[in-house]
Every structure is written in C-alpha cells, then in structure tokens.
Motif scaffolding. Structure first.
Motif, PDB file in Angstrom:
ATOM      1  N   ALA A  13       0.830  -1.205   0.000  1.00  0.00           N
ATOM      2  CA  ALA A  13       0.000   0.000   0.000  1.00  0.00           C
ATOM      3  C   ALA A  13       0.868   1.260   0.000  1.00  0.00           C
ATOM      4  N   ALA A  16       2.322   1.751  -3.436  1.00  0.00           N
ATOM      5  CA  ALA A  16       1.290   2.226  -4.363  1.00  0.00           C
ATOM      6  C   ALA A  16       1.027   3.713  -4.175  1.00  0.00           C
ATOM      7  N   VAL A  17       0.976   4.163  -2.923  1.00  0.00           N
ATOM      8  CA  VAL A  17       0.759   5.593  -2.662  1.00  0.00           C
ATOM      9  C   VAL A  17       1.937   6.407  -3.179  1.00  0.00           C
ATOM     10  N   PHE A  20       1.718   6.222  -7.310  1.00  0.00           N
ATOM     11  CA  PHE A  20       0.576   6.804  -7.998  1.00  0.00           C
ATOM     12  C   PHE A  20       0.019   8.055  -7.334  1.00  0.00           C
ATOM     13  N   LYS A  24      -4.794   9.477  -7.390  1.00  0.00           N
ATOM     14  CA  LYS A  24      -4.978   8.505  -8.477  1.00  0.00           C
ATOM     15  C   LYS A  24      -5.459   7.144  -7.989  1.00  0.00           C
ATOM     16  N   LEU A  25      -5.239   6.804  -6.723  1.00  0.00           N
ATOM     17  CA  LEU A  25      -5.585   5.476  -6.230  1.00  0.00           C
ATOM     18  C   LEU A  25      -7.083   5.162  -6.340  1.00  0.00           C
TER      19      LEU A  25
END
Length: 74
Positions: A13, A16-17, A20, A24-25
């Motif tokens: 997680a 990903a943060v 993006f 955008k998530l």
C-alpha cells in the motif's frame, strides 16, 4: 511462513501511494473493479454459451465403422 502477512500488505500500500499518489488510487481502484466485473461477465457468457450448445444427445457421439465387405473371386 505465509506469503501475505499484514505487514506485506502495508508495504504494498505504501509503495502504491508513493508511485501513484493519493488522488490517483481511487481512480485506479475503480478501473480495476470495472475490469474485473467485465471479465467475470465475459467468462459467465462463455460458460453459458458452452452449456447451451451442448445437448445430451451430442455429448456422447460414437462412430461405428461400416464393416468391409470383401468380394469373393469368381
């Protein structure tokens, strides 16, 4: 040792943060959900079509060859 432990998911997680960004998530999640939904509907359509095409009489089809008739010389 399990593959997905809680700290694995936290690391994924965070990555990903970082990649993006926070804005955008939700868009990525929505797109992923719609894609999975479309895939499931497509697979359901394929399996329904396959079941509709197969009839019990067509499921087992055996071919018996015709016996050869040998001619006797005269």
């Amino acid at each position: 040792m399990e593959i997905f432990q809680p700290w694995h998911l936290i690391i994924v997680a965070l990555v990903a943060v970082l990649l993006f960004g926070g804005r955008k998530l939700p868009e990525l999640g929505k797109g992923l959900g719609e894609g999975l939904r479309g895939f499931k509907e497509g697979m359901k359509g394929i399996t329904d079509d396959a079941k509709a095409d197969v009839k019990p009489a067509d499921a087992v089809h055996t071919v018996t060859p015709t016996p050869k008739v040998e001619e006797t010389p005269k």
